[in-house]
Design a protein around this motif. Structure first.
Motif, PDB file in Angstrom:
ATOM      1  N   UNK A   5      42.826  60.349  32.460  1.00  0.00           N
ATOM      2  CA  UNK A   5      42.619  59.988  31.069  1.00  0.00           C
ATOM      3  C   UNK A   5      43.007  58.539  30.775  1.00  0.00           C
ATOM      4  N   UNK A   6      43.497  57.823  31.757  1.00  0.00           N
ATOM      5  CA  UNK A   6      43.883  56.435  31.527  1.00  0.00           C
ATOM      6  C   UNK A   6      42.663  55.529  31.555  1.00  0.00           C
ATOM      7  N   UNK A   7      42.692  54.554  30.717  1.00  0.00           N
ATOM      8  CA  UNK A   7      41.618  53.553  30.685  1.00  0.00           C
ATOM      9  C   UNK A   7      41.759  52.637  31.900  1.00  0.00           C
ATOM     10  N   UNK A   8      40.621  52.054  32.349  1.00  0.00           N
ATOM     11  CA  UNK A   8      40.700  51.128  33.491  1.00  0.00           C
ATOM     12  C   UNK A   8      41.711  50.001  33.275  1.00  0.00           C
ATOM     13  N   UNK A   9      41.802  49.458  32.056  1.00  0.00           N
ATOM     14  CA  UNK A   9      42.738  48.354  31.826  1.00  0.00           C
ATOM     15  C   UNK A   9      44.184  48.814  31.978  1.00  0.00           C
ATOM     16  N   UNK A  10      44.472  50.060  31.597  1.00  0.00           N
ATOM     17  CA  UNK A  10      45.833  50.580  31.769  1.00  0.00           C
ATOM     18  C   UNK A  10      46.130  50.826  33.248  1.00  0.00           C
ATOM     19  N   UNK A  11      45.126  51.313  33.984  1.00  0.00           N
ATOM     20  CA  UNK A  11      45.310  51.477  35.430  1.00  0.00           C
ATOM     21  C   UNK A  11      45.519  50.127  36.101  1.00  0.00           C
ATOM     22  N   UNK A  12      44.783  49.112  35.643  1.00  0.00           N
ATOM     23  CA  UNK A  12      44.961  47.771  36.201  1.00  0.00           C
ATOM     24  C   UNK A  12      46.381  47.280  35.956  1.00  0.00           C
ATOM     25  N   UNK A  13      46.900  47.505  34.765  1.00  0.00           N
ATOM     26  CA  UNK A  13      48.283  47.099  34.476  1.00  0.00           C
ATOM     27  C   UNK A  13      49.260  47.803  35.414  1.00  0.00           C
ATOM     28  N   UNK A  14      49.042  49.087  35.671  1.00  0.00           N
ATOM     29  CA  UNK A  14      49.906  49.825  36.593  1.00  0.00           C
ATOM     30  C   UNK A  14      49.763  49.293  38.021  1.00  0.00           C
ATOM     31  N   UNK A  15      48.520  48.975  38.418  1.00  0.00           N
ATOM     32  CA  UNK A  15      48.288  48.417  39.756  1.00  0.00           C
ATOM     33  C   UNK A  15      48.995  47.071  39.896  1.00  0.00           C
ATOM     34  N   UNK A  16      48.945  46.259  38.853  1.00  0.00           N
ATOM     35  CA  UNK A  16      49.649  44.973  38.884  1.00  0.00           C
ATOM     36  C   UNK A  16      51.143  45.195  39.078  1.00  0.00           C
ATOM     37  N   UNK A  17      51.682  46.177  38.373  1.00  0.00           N
ATOM     38  CA  UNK A  17      53.104  46.476  38.517  1.00  0.00           C
ATOM     39  C   UNK A  17      53.472  46.857  39.938  1.00  0.00           C
ATOM     40  N   UNK A  18      52.579  47.582  40.597  1.00  0.00           N
ATOM     41  CA  UNK A  18      52.844  48.027  41.966  1.00  0.00           C
ATOM     42  C   UNK A  18      52.621  46.934  43.007  1.00  0.00           C
ATOM     43  N   UNK A  19      51.550  46.151  42.851  1.00  0.00           N
ATOM     44  CA  UNK A  19      51.101  45.296  43.957  1.00  0.00           C
ATOM     45  C   UNK A  19      50.941  43.810  43.634  1.00  0.00           C
ATOM     46  N   UNK A  20      51.317  43.380  42.429  1.00  0.00           N
ATOM     47  CA  UNK A  20      51.112  41.974  42.049  1.00  0.00           C
ATOM     48  C   UNK A  20      51.814  41.009  42.995  1.00  0.00           C
ATOM     49  N   UNK A  21      53.079  41.268  43.308  1.00  0.00           N
ATOM     50  CA  UNK A  21      53.808  40.316  44.164  1.00  0.00           C
ATOM     51  C   UNK A  21      53.212  40.273  45.569  1.00  0.00           C
ATOM     52  N   UNK A  22      52.779  41.413  46.079  1.00  0.00           N
ATOM     53  CA  UNK A  22      52.146  41.438  47.399  1.00  0.00           C
ATOM     54  C   UNK A  22      50.808  40.697  47.357  1.00  0.00           C
ATOM     55  N   UNK A  23      50.043  40.893  46.286  1.00  0.00           N
ATOM     56  CA  UNK A  23      48.761  40.192  46.136  1.00  0.00           C
ATOM     57  C   UNK A  23      48.984  38.684  46.064  1.00  0.00           C
ATOM     58  N   UNK A  24      50.033  38.257  45.373  1.00  0.00           N
ATOM     59  CA  UNK A  24      50.354  36.825  45.303  1.00  0.00           C
ATOM     60  C   UNK A  24      50.631  36.254  46.695  1.00  0.00           C
ATOM     61  N   UNK A  25      51.400  36.991  47.489  1.00  0.00           N
ATOM     62  CA  UNK A  25      51.722  36.516  48.855  1.00  0.00           C
ATOM     63  C   UNK A  25      50.468  36.437  49.722  1.00  0.00           C
ATOM     64  N   UNK A  26      49.619  37.443  49.634  1.00  0.00           N
ATOM     65  CA  UNK A  26      48.395  37.451  50.427  1.00  0.00           C
ATOM     66  C   UNK A  26      47.483  36.299  50.018  1.00  0.00           C
ATOM     67  N   UNK A  27      47.381  36.057  48.716  1.00  0.00           N
ATOM     68  CA  UNK A  27      46.484  35.014  48.208  1.00  0.00           C
ATOM     69  C   UNK A  27      46.884  33.619  48.682  1.00  0.00           C
ATOM     70  N   UNK A  28      48.122  33.439  49.075  1.00  0.00           N
ATOM     71  CA  UNK A  28      48.596  32.122  49.531  1.00  0.00           C
ATOM     72  C   UNK A  28      48.413  31.885  51.025  1.00  0.00           C
ATOM     73  N   UNK A  29      47.840  32.857  51.728  1.00  0.00           N
ATOM     74  CA  UNK A  29      47.714  32.730  53.180  1.00  0.00           C
ATOM     75  C   UNK A  29      46.288  33.052  53.631  1.00  0.00           C
TER      76      UNK A  29
END
Length: 138
Positions: A5-29
């Motif tokens: 029942x969650x909207x895609x934008x709410x799921x995206x916010x949750x995904x950011x909470x889980x994986x944002x720092x890892x995504x930042x590290x990957x994006x720099x390499x």
């Protein structure tokens, strides 16, 4: 919690909470970006018959092509924030234990698709510019 029942934008916010720092590290390499693209390709082959994954293939392929073009210094006309969102979407797709674990039949990839949809919606202008650029290469 019922994630269906969650909207895609709410799921995206949750995904950011889980994986944002890892995504930042990957994006720099460049090496980590290339490794991520490889893992996405591998996972697509393994789950190719899943109907939800088939629905998401278009989104995933565009994100992969954008990351590849970035890695190859062919296309860099998007911001670091956009790159991180691209990485976040691909990373979320390959993670088997995310908000709805991928092994749950019928539901496991719905959150992946929702996150990918939210990302493509939020960077729609960058995606359109990339697709326009791709057409000029043909």
């Amino acid at each position: 919690m019922r994630y269906r029942n969650l909207e895609p934008s709410k799921l995206l916010d949750k995904a950011k909470g889980l994986y944002q720092s890892k995504a930042d590290r990957i994006a720099r390499s460049k090496e980590k970006l290339e490794n991520l693209v490889h893992k996405v390709s591998d996972k697509l082959q393994v789950v190719a018959d899943n109907p939800t994954v088939q629905e998401a293939k278009l989104y995933i392929s565009v994100l992969v092509r954008m990351v590849k073009a970035y890695c190859n210094n062919e296309y860099r006309s998007f911001s670091p924030k956009t790159l991180t969102l691209l990485v976040l979407g691909l990373l979320y797709f390959i993670m088997p234990l995310d908000l709805i674990p991928d092994f749950i039949l019928g539901l496991g990839y719905l959150d992946d698709l929702s996150v990918l949809l939210a990302i493509t919606k939020s960077i729609q202008h960058d995606i359109q510019n990339f697709l326009d650029w791709e057409r000029t290469k043909i």
